[in-house]
Scaffold this motif. Structure first.
Motif, short mmCIF file in Angstrom:
data_model
loop_
_atom_site.label_atom_id
_atom_site.label_comp_id
_atom_site.label_asym_id
_atom_site.label_seq_id
_atom_site.Cartn_x
_atom_site.Cartn_y
_atom_site.Cartn_z
N ARG A 123 0.81 -1.22 0.00
CA ARG A 123 0.00 0.00 0.00
C ARG A 123 0.85 1.27 0.00
N LEU A 127 1.00 4.00 -3.03
CA LEU A 127 0.62 5.40 -2.84
C LEU A 127 1.75 6.33 -3.25
N ALA B 130 -7.27 9.15 -1.62
CA ALA B 130 -6.72 7.83 -1.92
C ALA B 130 -5.96 7.29 -0.71
N ARG B 131 -5.23 8.18 -0.05
CA ARG B 131 -4.46 7.74 1.11
C ARG B 131 -5.41 7.26 2.21
N ARG B 132 -6.44 8.04 2.46
CA ARG B 132 -7.39 7.63 3.50
C ARG B 132 -8.09 6.34 3.12
N LEU B 134 -7.01 3.94 1.20
CA LEU B 134 -6.10 2.80 1.31
C LEU B 134 -5.81 2.45 2.76
N ALA B 135 -5.79 3.46 3.61
CA ALA B 135 -5.45 3.20 5.02
C ALA B 135 -6.57 2.44 5.72
N THR B 136 -7.80 2.62 5.28
CA THR B 136 -8.90 1.99 6.00
C THR B 136 -9.52 0.81 5.26
N ALA B 137 -9.10 0.56 4.03
CA ALA B 137 -9.71 -0.54 3.28
C ALA B 137 -9.31 -1.87 3.91
N PRO B 138 -10.26 -2.77 4.12
CA PRO B 138 -9.86 -4.11 4.57
C PRO B 138 -9.11 -4.79 3.43
N PHE B 139 -8.21 -5.70 3.77
CA PHE B 139 -7.35 -6.24 2.71
C PHE B 139 -8.15 -6.95 1.63
#
Lengths: 463, 463
Positions: A123, A127, B130-132, B134-139
């Motif tokens: 990730r 990014l 996008a950063r947020r 990606l940070a919170t998306a479950p794998f």
């Protein structure tokens, strides 16, 4: 430094690891607390600000640790409801569970092949590449794209595929797709329009791909499969052949060298076309990669690759390297405007050009190899009648079973909470092959946090 | 603080602006140096590190200024060759240029409609989302997606479209697409399979859309266009109608209220379907937005929206809000796996949920409105025989011309280095409409840096 984290009633003794420092130390401690159950599923963690203050560390450090553990599947994060301990994938107790004890489709583990370990998706690196790509993209890159795909990506792929897979490509013969299926959706109707009536496929493979070809009006007869693997030497009446030459899916063997040459000869002789599905060509463990068949004759072989196994299917990025005579038709079929988002294409181009792709593949290969070795060792130890095959490459193995056991083992696995496919799932209805009983084990599929549990569940189901 | 930048032999007197500070001051100074020609096209700028040291400012500040100016089109940046002044879009000298003076297809300006100002794409905000995301998306979000699209995005869109466009949607009736064309590619064959033989289209519109429908085997007869706009009241023999109700493309008028009701009545009475192309419904300047037709009958109207005008076509993101009875068929047509990348979907969901989308649309609306006003004023001033119409909304205007002038003006524009479409380009071959002569001016298309030049070139070509 040694801190202790009392906020949750859990002592996390944080000692900076010899290498890796505080972030690593906190990550390990937290992961360990989840793994051992000291932090129960669903527990809400303190905000990164609070925890950072408690521990006297930078807030960013805590935020990064949380993000890492979300990525690994130990924690979950949702806007508005904070960071929580994931509902753990708990290995159910041994022995068959009664029906209704588990909702269908809610299995705890999956060893179904076809998906890489999504928790290891890079990730942060992705990014970073996106940021660089966005910073340097000219504004008109954000318009309706060239249906061939962005030139930056086609150029990066042509170089990469030549270097790593021996593919003969120029940016002008590469077309970007939304993945392998998209390429097959483009090629099927095009073959049919050229008068092709049948595309021969392998005796083992994915029914979904065969259906895409049949959807275009093509018959999909099965090629023989024997002790040397798929035999594509005489695809009678077919105008095209769909093959997985580097690593037969799912059997795991490479196409025999004699047959590689023979199928290209067939294509030259008859004007046929070979569709080469190189889904996991980068993951080879035991020796030099088997180069792409396309290198033998770029005018007769369509090379089809994807980021779905090397990175993640969710990117929806694949590529076709086409015989020059096919490029215009494929581009026309793809449509007036591109269907693949520009930013993702530019990000992947940057990811390739910066070397991040190579680094990721190397580290993934190492991780998968360790799993493969653990699988082979566990099976040898606990189920000596089962033979592990097809493991020189890829993200899955074929476990050969004594006769009559495939179905019961798959069922037993289900009762263990483990989703698993038997070889029958991949068998062509008119397969020309000895009947075999086996399991197709996608050891790449689980996140690291679930791998040991999945392997244990598998071993319990084996004879 | 006042610094002077001698590195390039150009004095950039930097005074922090009353509001905006150093970054804004440096951006303005540098933009000004490019605009006035003090920095010549192709000039290589010093690295952000060097310039930051020269000016005694943080390197990040310079890097951000460079990125902003790249985004605006004043500078270009390429890995390995640094940041340079863009090859400027120079307005050619007045008077007709001889053939061969400009390569075909290399026009300096474009006022062709259909693309928003790509230079104003909110890169930093998008990356942040996008950063947020990606940070919170479950794998497991990174796997093969749900062909309906990510639930997060469908939920965010259902809420947004209800609030802003009066669309009646639930997450379950929204399907994510790669844009409007993708939706049309899905719907055409589906209509055909239901026995529909003709989809009536407007007398003015996009040939590309009509061809997509014809590609599915549908006839595309033209609906009448009169003084009240498109008349969809009696689409004889058609089983579907393709309309741009909020802002007729390209004529710019909303569908007359009586006819809105009438076409929905027709659909109810005959079992027909209305395909509502709401390509720029958010950009309305003079009064409340015209709500979506879909709100009148979600069972008979398919609502089709896109991020191509509000953000950028390069995102390849669109959405369909479907009558519940159509959802399964559309999803099946879209395929077994999603074709739209997960990360982009999650990013757009985050962009919507965080309010960044609303903020962007508001600021874009203001910018486009200013351009529209400048266009109207310039035409009134310099070409009083030309009447500007269709400007209550959207990113384009229709400039009505005296008879016989459409073709010569388009040609004169080409000689001015300006790409421009006459109304003839959008006229249905069997249009049921008075012949009109006009230009369709996409004032949203150029970047800010080229807008004044494009407007000047247009004015020179007008009678």
């Amino acid at each position: 430094m040694a801190s202790s984290w009392a906020t949750l009633g859990v002592d996390l003794h944080l000692e900076p690891a010899a290498s890796g420092g505080l972030r690593r130390g906190l990550t390990d401690a937290l992961r360990d607390a989840v793994r051992t159950g000291r932090l129960a599923p669903g527990t809400r963690l303190p905000s990164s600000r609070t925890l950072a203050a408690d521990l006297g560390v930078a807030r960013n450090t805590v935020a990064e640790v949380y993000a890492d553990l979300v990525a690994e599947g130990w924690l979950t994060a949702r806007q508005g409801s904070g960071t929580r301990v994931a509902d753990r994938v708990v290995v159910p107790p041994a022995g068959p569970a009664g029906p209704g004890r588990r909702e269908p489709g809610r299995l705890a583990h999956s060893l179904v092949p076809g998906t890489p370990d999504l928790a290891s998706f890079p990730r942060a690196e992705w990014l970073k590449a996106a940021r660089r790509a966005l910073a340097t993209a000219p504004f008109d890159a954000l318009g309706y794209g060239d249906p061939r795909g962005r030139r930056e990506l086609r150029t990066a792929l042509a170089g990469y595929l030549a270097r790593v897979r021996g593919v003969r490509a120029t940016p002008d013969t590469v077309v970007i797709t939304s993945g392998f299926s998209h390429a097959l959706r483009l090629l099927g109707p095009l073959l049919r329009a050229r008068g092709v009536r049948a595309a021969a496929v392998e005796s083992y493979g994915l029914d979904y791909h065969w259906r895409l070809l049949r959807g275009a009006g093509l018959a999909t007869p099965a090629l023989p499969y024997d002790a040397l693997g798929t035999d594509p030497r005489a695809p009678d009446g077919a105008g095209a052949v769909l093959l997985t030459p580097a690593h037969q899916f799912p059997m795991g063997t490479p196409l025999h060298p004699d047959r590689r040459a023979a199928v290209v000869d067939w294509a030259r002789r008859t004007g046929g076309l070979v569709l080469e599905d190189d889904y996991d060509g980068e993951f080879r463990y035991d020796r030099q990669p088997v180069g792409a068949l396309q290198g033998l004759d770029p005018d007769r072989v369509v090379y089809l690759g994807t980021a779905s196994k090397s990175l993640a299917p969710g990117l929806r990025l694949g590529w076709a390297v086409l015989p020059p005579s096919l490029v215009d038709e494929v581009v026309a079929a793809k449509g007036h405007v591109d269907t693949c988002p520009v930013l993702d294409q530019l990000t992947l181009a940057e990811f390739l050009a910066s070397g991040a792709y190579d680094r990721h593949v190397r580290s993934a290969r190492l991780r998968y190899r360790r799993r493969r070795d653990a699988l082979a060792a566990a099976v040898a130890d606990r189920a000596p009648t089962v033979r592990v095959t097809g493991i020189a490459a890829g993200l899955h193995a074929v476990l050969r079973l004594p006769p009559g056991l495939e179905r019961p083992v798959v069922q037993a696995a289900g009762l263990q909470g483990l989703a698993l496919h038997g070889l029958a799932f991949y068998r062509h209805p008119e397969a020309v092959a000895e009947p075999l009983e086996a399991l197709v084990v996608g050891y790449g599929t689980p996140p690291d946090s679930a791998w040991a549990g999945a392997l244990e569940a598998l071993c319990r189901a084996l004879p």
